[in-house]
Design a protein around this motif. Structure first.
Motif: not given
Length: 293
Positions: A140-152, A154-161, A165-166, A227-230
């Motif tokens: 329904t909203h494919n035209k609004h997608f800019l980018v998609t991040f996968k492999e999310v 599976r492991k605990p998220p870190s500040f590096g991840d 993304i930022a 950048e750091f805030t994002l």
């Protein structure tokens, strides 16, 4: 077309109820299948409980990043000018399912936000963190997608991840004016709430009237802070979303195990009744045969 003398043969089984009654072999096979499923759901519940304990333990220090990063936005009273029309939505989800309405709640919030902003005449783009979110919105909203991040997930998220993304967003070439991060905020083991946090572009922050109350803020410092805030907001959202997902998966697998137990009880009762009926029928046949002799 048919001759008058034609006869129609109908076959009526002698035992009408036997045809609809499940055989012992079928019930045994289904019982075995449900028990195997119950073992899987119990194992998934135990794994989710261990991951949830770790995620909840790591969530408390991560919340400091989210609250502290928004302090400048709140005190500087940043407002987007009316002529700024570009809005970026970041939806935080994951690649894994079997966790209730975790992904659909974020997708519904994004759909509502896109509809509201589009009606206001703004250009809306979506960044999906997690493949499940794209699967729900792609049709329904494919035209609004800019980018998609996968492999999310599976492991605990870190500040590096969150930093990756930022950095990808800032280097994507899309110049947004303001944005919002939509995620699931953890409340308790059985409760979460879909929440939203704002963020702004460098030009929007620099153009705020109240930003002048801060001394010694030049362009480089403001760019680094933006950048750091994002990255901080994304890290905080990933931690909240991961904790909510693990708690929801633990609850979902617990409910699935309970449902499997109920089905096993019903099938066991049906199996005993069917076996008793078979034994009774065989006894009647033996007694009838003996009486005939």
């Amino acid at each position: 077309m048919f001759s008058r003398g034609a006869a129609v043969l109908l076959y009526q089984p002698q035992w009408g109820q036997v045809r609809n009654m499940a055989t012992l072999k079928d019930i045994t096979r289904r019982l075995k299948s449900i028990k195997n499923i119950q073992k899987i759901t119990k194992s998934m519940k135990m794994v989710a409980a261990a991951k949830y304990a770790r995620a909840e333990r790591e969530l408390k220090p991560a919340r400091v990043y989210g609250v502290g990063s928004l302090a400048l936005y709140e005190r500087a009273e940043i407002k987007v000018p009316e002529d700024k029309k570009k809005h970026l939505i970041i939806g935080v989800s994951s690649d894994r399912g079997l966790c209730g309405a975790i992904h659909t709640s974020v997708a519904k919030a994004i759909k509502t936000e896109i509809s509201t902003l589009s009606d206001a005449g703004k250009e809306v783009m979506v960044v999906g963190v997690g493949d499940k979110l794209r699967g729900l919105l792609q049709r329904t909203h494919n035209k609004h997608f800019l980018v998609t991040f996968k492999e999310v997930g599976r492991k605990p998220p870190s500040f590096g991840d969150a930093s990756v993304i930022a950095l990808e967003l800032l280097n994507s070439g899309y110049e947004f004016d303001e944005g919002s991060v939509i995620y699931n905020r953890f409340r308790s083991v059985i409760s979460y709430k879909t929440d939203e946090k704002p963020f702004y572009s460098l030009d929007t922050v620099a153009g705020a009237e109240s930003i002048s109350i801060y001394d010694d803020i030049d362009a480089d410092v403001l760019r680094n802070y933006q950048e750091f805030t994002l990255a901080n907001i994304l890290f905080y959202s990933l931690k909240e979303s991961t904790t909510s997902e693990q708690s929801a998966r633990m609850t979902a697998m617990d409910n699935a195990s309970k449902n499997a137990s109920e089905i096993i009880d019903k099938l066991t009762l049906t199996f005993n009744r069917t076996r008793q009926a078979v034994i009774t029928k065989e006894l009647i046949e033996i007694i009838s045969g003996a009486a005939a002799l």
